[in-house]
Write a protein that holds these residues in place. Structure first.
Motif, short mmCIF file in Angstrom:
data_model
loop_
_atom_site.label_atom_id
_atom_site.label_comp_id
_atom_site.label_asym_id
_atom_site.label_seq_id
_atom_site.Cartn_x
_atom_site.Cartn_y
_atom_site.Cartn_z
N CYS A 1 108.85 106.68 39.01
CA CYS A 1 109.19 107.07 37.65
C CYS A 1 107.92 106.96 36.81
O CYS A 1 106.84 106.67 37.33
N TYR A 2 108.04 107.21 35.52
CA TYR A 2 106.87 107.29 34.64
C TYR A 2 107.09 106.48 33.38
O TYR A 2 108.22 106.37 32.89
N LYS A 3 106.01 105.92 32.86
CA LYS A 3 106.09 105.27 31.55
C LYS A 3 104.78 105.47 30.80
O LYS A 3 103.77 105.87 31.40
N LEU A 4 104.80 105.20 29.50
CA LEU A 4 103.58 105.32 28.68
C LEU A 4 102.66 104.14 28.95
O LEU A 4 103.12 103.01 29.13
N THR A 5 101.37 104.40 28.96
CA THR A 5 100.38 103.32 29.02
C THR A 5 100.12 102.84 27.59
O THR A 5 100.67 103.40 26.63
N LYS A 6 99.25 101.88 27.45
CA LYS A 6 98.87 101.40 26.11
C LYS A 6 98.27 102.58 25.31
O LYS A 6 98.62 102.81 24.16
N LEU A 7 97.40 103.35 25.97
CA LEU A 7 96.80 104.53 25.32
C LEU A 7 97.89 105.54 24.95
O LEU A 7 97.86 106.12 23.86
N GLY A 8 98.87 105.72 25.84
CA GLY A 8 99.97 106.65 25.57
C GLY A 8 100.76 106.24 24.33
O GLY A 8 101.12 107.07 23.51
N ARG A 9 101.01 104.92 24.22
CA ARG A 9 101.74 104.42 23.04
C ARG A 9 100.91 104.62 21.77
O ARG A 9 101.44 104.97 20.72
N GLU A 10 99.59 104.41 21.90
CA GLU A 10 98.70 104.62 20.74
C GLU A 10 98.69 106.10 20.33
O GLU A 10 98.71 106.43 19.15
N THR A 11 98.67 106.98 21.32
CA THR A 11 98.68 108.43 21.05
C THR A 11 99.99 108.81 20.36
O THR A 11 99.99 109.58 19.39
N ALA A 12 101.11 108.26 20.85
CA ALA A 12 102.43 108.55 20.26
C ALA A 12 102.47 108.09 18.80
O ALA A 12 103.01 108.78 17.94
N ALA A 13 101.87 106.93 18.53
CA ALA A 13 101.86 106.41 17.16
C ALA A 13 100.96 107.27 16.27
O ALA A 13 101.32 107.60 15.13
N ARG A 14 99.82 107.67 16.81
CA ARG A 14 98.84 108.43 16.00
C ARG A 14 99.32 109.85 15.69
O ARG A 14 99.24 110.31 14.57
N LEU A 15 99.84 110.53 16.72
CA LEU A 15 100.19 111.94 16.53
C LEU A 15 101.57 112.16 15.91
O LEU A 15 101.78 113.09 15.17
N TRP A 16 102.52 111.28 16.28
CA TRP A 16 103.91 111.54 15.86
C TRP A 16 104.53 110.36 15.13
O TRP A 16 105.75 110.30 14.97
N ALA A 17 103.71 109.41 14.70
CA ALA A 17 104.19 108.23 13.96
C ALA A 17 105.32 107.51 14.70
O ALA A 17 106.27 107.04 14.10
N LEU A 18 105.20 107.46 16.04
CA LEU A 18 106.21 106.76 16.83
C LEU A 18 105.80 105.29 16.95
O LEU A 18 104.86 104.96 17.66
N PHE B 1 98.06 118.92 21.87
CA PHE B 1 99.41 118.47 22.18
C PHE B 1 100.43 119.41 21.54
O PHE B 1 100.23 119.86 20.42
N PHE B 2 101.52 119.65 22.27
CA PHE B 2 102.55 120.59 21.82
C PHE B 2 103.89 119.88 21.67
O PHE B 2 104.02 118.71 21.98
N ASN B 3 104.90 120.65 21.23
CA ASN B 3 106.21 120.05 21.03
C ASN B 3 106.77 119.45 22.32
O ASN B 3 107.39 118.39 22.32
N ARG B 4 106.52 120.11 23.46
CA ARG B 4 107.02 119.58 24.75
C ARG B 4 106.41 118.21 25.04
O ARG B 4 107.07 117.33 25.61
N ASP B 5 105.14 118.03 24.63
CA ASP B 5 104.50 116.71 24.81
C ASP B 5 105.18 115.69 23.91
O ASP B 5 105.45 114.57 24.32
N ARG B 6 105.45 116.11 22.68
CA ARG B 6 106.11 115.20 21.73
C ARG B 6 107.45 114.73 22.29
O ARG B 6 107.80 113.56 22.21
#
Length: 200
Positions: free
Chosen positions: A67-84, A12-17
């Motif tokens: 349009c697009y939104k985060l899935t449950k996995l997407g939210r988990e990834t955001a929390a794990r990688l970027w403490a979101l 994952f890169f900054n653009r993903d973040r």
């Protein structure tokens, strides 16, 4: 041909973040918003295939849109990688895309200050705690009771504007009654926010 196993996106890169952060903070975003974050169409496809993003069809003025939104996995990834943490609770695409427009119209440095409804609620509770510590128990209880009765309600978001002032932001839809609008305004006054609304 054998099916490809394992995730397509392994780094994952900054653009993903930037893209994960945007969806985390506003719910739904457009393809154009994802492009603004620096994601190419192939990257978006792979993030959908890996189960991080979800494509959402909706109707606007009788036209089919996506349009697009985060899935449950997407939210988990955001929390794990970027403490979101404390993701925005996605509502209707039309509502959320109005919130997204505001978010993407801010300069990038101000987007970092963006708070979701849940984060505002947490700050409100911290404010009540502070009042109690200052011996203002009656005032704290009053606000607590008003919140429980629905007389205080959190705006969609808050951010720090160019002048360094915290600004509450609310997208108002036709379904809002006077009480709901007053409840939002009550919160803004208690927290000493500037207040900005748009009606859709």
């Amino acid at each position: 041909m054998a099916r490809r196993k394992g995730p397509r996106v392994t780094q994952f890169f900054n653009r993903d973040r930037l893209a994960f952060s945007a969806m985390h903070k506003v719910g739904h975003v457009t393809l154009e918003h994802l492009h603004q974050c620096g994601l190419a169409d192939s990257r978006i496809k792979n993030l959908i295939r890996d189960g991080h993003f979800e494509k959402i069809p909706f109707k606007k003025n009788g036209r089919n849109e996506e349009c697009y939104k985060l899935t449950k996995l997407g939210r988990e990834t955001a929390a794990r990688l970027w403490a979101l943490n404390y993701a925005y609770h996605a509502q209707s695409p039309i509502h959320d895309l109005a919130v997204a427009e505001k978010y993407f119209n801010l300069p990038e440095k101000l987007r970092d200050s963006w708070k979701t409804e849940t984060e505002i609620r947490n700050q409100f509770f911290e404010q009540l705690e502070l009042l109690r510590e200052q011996g203002k128990e009656v005032e704290a209880k009053l606000y607590d009771d008003q919140l429980n009765k629905g007389l205080i309600s959190m705006p969609d978001a808050a951010y720090i504007n160019e002048s360094g002032l915290v600004t509450g932001f609310e997208v108002i839809t036709n379904s809002y009654g006077v009480e709901e609008l007053m409840a939002k305004e009550a919160l803004v006054q208690i927290m000493n926010y500037n207040y900005e609304t748009i009606r859709i």
